[in-house]
Design a protein around this motif. Sequence first.
Motif, short mmCIF file in Angstrom:
data_model
loop_
_atom_site.label_atom_id
_atom_site.label_comp_id
_atom_site.label_asym_id
_atom_site.label_seq_id
_atom_site.Cartn_x
_atom_site.Cartn_y
_atom_site.Cartn_z
N HIS A 185 0.52 9.83 0.94
CA HIS A 185 0.75 9.73 -0.52
C HIS A 185 -0.57 9.76 -1.30
O HIS A 185 -1.39 8.85 -1.18
N PRO A 186 -0.74 10.79 -2.13
CA PRO A 186 -1.99 10.90 -2.89
C PRO A 186 -2.23 9.75 -3.86
O PRO A 186 -3.37 9.49 -4.24
N SER A 187 -1.16 9.03 -4.25
CA SER A 187 -1.39 7.93 -5.20
C SER A 187 -1.89 6.67 -4.52
O SER A 187 -2.16 5.67 -5.19
N ILE A 188 -1.98 6.68 -3.20
CA ILE A 188 -2.52 5.51 -2.51
C ILE A 188 -4.04 5.66 -2.36
O ILE A 188 -4.53 6.62 -1.74
N GLY A 189 -4.77 4.72 -2.97
CA GLY A 189 -6.23 4.77 -2.88
C GLY A 189 -6.72 4.10 -1.62
O GLY A 189 -7.60 4.60 -0.92
N GLU A 190 -6.14 2.93 -1.33
CA GLU A 190 -6.53 2.22 -0.11
C GLU A 190 -5.39 1.31 0.32
O GLU A 190 -4.60 0.85 -0.51
N VAL A 191 -5.31 1.10 1.64
CA VAL A 191 -4.38 0.08 2.17
C VAL A 191 -5.22 -0.91 2.97
O VAL A 191 -6.27 -0.55 3.51
N ARG A 192 -4.80 -2.15 2.96
CA ARG A 192 -5.51 -3.18 3.75
C ARG A 192 -4.46 -4.13 4.33
O ARG A 192 -3.43 -4.36 3.70
N ASN A 193 -4.77 -4.69 5.48
CA ASN A 193 -3.95 -5.81 5.97
C ASN A 193 -4.72 -6.62 7.00
O ASN A 193 -5.64 -6.13 7.65
N LEU B 206 0.20 -10.06 8.88
CA LEU B 206 1.29 -9.62 7.99
C LEU B 206 0.97 -9.93 6.53
O LEU B 206 1.82 -10.34 5.74
N PHE B 207 -0.29 -9.74 6.19
CA PHE B 207 -0.80 -9.92 4.83
C PHE B 207 -1.32 -8.53 4.42
O PHE B 207 -2.41 -8.14 4.83
N GLY B 208 -0.50 -7.77 3.70
CA GLY B 208 -0.86 -6.38 3.45
C GLY B 208 -0.78 -5.99 1.98
O GLY B 208 -0.10 -6.64 1.18
N ILE B 209 -1.48 -4.89 1.65
CA ILE B 209 -1.49 -4.42 0.25
C ILE B 209 -1.69 -2.92 0.20
O ILE B 209 -2.33 -2.33 1.07
N ILE B 210 -1.09 -2.34 -0.85
CA ILE B 210 -1.27 -0.92 -1.14
C ILE B 210 -1.89 -0.83 -2.52
O ILE B 210 -1.34 -1.39 -3.48
N GLU B 211 -3.02 -0.17 -2.64
CA GLU B 211 -3.65 0.01 -3.97
C GLU B 211 -3.33 1.39 -4.48
O GLU B 211 -3.66 2.39 -3.84
N LEU B 212 -2.72 1.44 -5.65
CA LEU B 212 -2.30 2.72 -6.21
C LEU B 212 -3.29 3.19 -7.28
O LEU B 212 -3.73 2.40 -8.11
N VAL B 213 -3.61 4.48 -7.19
CA VAL B 213 -4.63 5.04 -8.10
C VAL B 213 -4.10 6.30 -8.77
O VAL B 213 -3.21 6.97 -8.26
N LYS B 214 -4.74 6.60 -9.90
CA LYS B 214 -4.42 7.87 -10.58
C LYS B 214 -5.16 9.00 -9.90
O LYS B 214 -4.75 10.15 -9.94
N ASN B 215 -6.31 8.65 -9.35
CA ASN B 215 -7.18 9.67 -8.79
C ASN B 215 -7.98 9.06 -7.65
O ASN B 215 -8.68 8.07 -7.84
N ARG B 216 -7.83 9.65 -6.47
CA ARG B 216 -8.51 9.08 -5.30
C ARG B 216 -10.03 9.16 -5.40
O ARG B 216 -10.74 8.31 -4.88
N PRO C 230 -7.48 2.91 -11.26
CA PRO C 230 -6.22 2.27 -10.87
C PRO C 230 -5.03 2.85 -11.65
O PRO C 230 -5.19 3.29 -12.79
N LEU C 231 -3.87 2.84 -11.02
CA LEU C 231 -2.68 3.39 -11.66
C LEU C 231 -2.31 2.61 -12.92
O LEU C 231 -1.68 3.13 -13.84
N THR C 232 -2.72 1.36 -12.93
CA THR C 232 -2.46 0.50 -14.07
C THR C 232 -3.77 -0.13 -14.48
O THR C 232 -4.53 -0.56 -13.60
#
Length: 450
Positions: free
Chosen positions: A359-367, A370-380, A385-387
Amino acid sequence: MFDLPDDEILPLSKEHVFWTWSAQANVNPIAVKRAQGVYFWDVNDKRYLDFNSMTMCVNVGHGNEKIIKAMQAQAAELPYAAPGMTTKIRALASRAVAGITPNQALSKILFTLGGADANENAIKLARGYTKRHKILTRYRSYHGASAGAMAATGDPRRVAWEPNLMSGVAHFLDPYRYRSTFHRLNPNISEEDFAQDYLNHLEEIILYEGAETIAAILIESVTGTNGVIIPPNGYMQGVRKLCDQYGIVMICDEVMSGFGRTGKWFAVEHWGVVPDMMTMAKGLTSAYAPLGAVAMKPEIASAFDERVFEGGLTYTSHPISLAAAVANIEVMREEKIVEHAAQMGGVLHKLLTDLGEAHPSIGEVRNLGLFGIIELVKNRETKEPLTAWNSSSAEMAALRKYCLDRGLFIYTHWHTALIIPPLIIDENQLRDGFAILDEALKITDSVCEG
Ligand SMILES: Cc1ncc(COP(=O)(O)O)c(C=O)c1O
């Protein structure tokens, strides 16, 4: 036990409930009826896969019989005793919590009602112990909603209440590699040097604030809501060293990161560090009953051997909550839940990585576990940030709605989506949730420039 038709729960709640963290007119809660394992059901019998452990707290999953029975038995035996008394369950719970702290070194336990007052009491203890008043915390932190814990909080929830908060808090920056201010022109810096830059930054703040005035450094071992920021290797060890060097108490807030969430009992164990105090709540009872705790080294407790500790709570060491905690710790041990979380952390890592590639809108994932996050971006490339900071966007709202509509309960925060499921989740259940996310992310991909 109490009668109210299902279809009246929501309207009656809307009439009488005052909602937290909400503009009252905008609230539209899920009316939950029952929960089991990694699922809960609303009053229309719609099933949700719980990807946020409710409020990042139902660590052993919903409906655990052993915990429920322990609470029932305690309610029948002795539901309450005064704070100055002790009980069988108070003795057992204190020993159980002390026994899981790193190296079993934090052997004195003060029980509170939740995370905020655990942090408030840890601050009081550090101030009393050091006879200093300042507290250093990070900007991307959340430590609770009461006035002292809110002052310690770095994120915008604090700003809303300024200036009438506890005085004496100074903030510093988190070692947040993806958006590191110091390393925009040097993103490939080694992990060791990266950690050292942030330790140098912290030491500079210590010196500017006056080391002799600083009682404690209070940090989330892994920053939670504000980004699942996993410290680089060397960082926690370096904070420990700075605390030792300047006589500062190191307090790790493990309210969200503790109780198996990262694949260890407490996140700080990943770096072999023993803090002077740890605060905990949430996973301490897996939220079957409200409870927080401050675990401290005996020398901190001893500072109050002859001096009165001026603090207390009517419901400290509430027996029903303590019964939940002891049973919860036993369940975690017997069912090897911490080990399972570590193993599932590997599965989550692969799922997140694959999603990130697709997914191009995902800038980075971390975990971590079971502590995880998806960072969404407008532009990699630009990582925009998407927001925007401290806001939401139509796309993030649509992403969450898509998931909820399809029975995936997920927490979104600004431009991020958090993945914090009950620790008993299995691979298939994780995959079910990711299949929904994979579809949902087409919404954010559609506005992505990269
Ligand atoms: C890291 C951390 N500290 C403290 C708190 C406050 O805990 P409580 O809401 O139980 O007061 C929270 C709650 O989300 C938290 O995530």
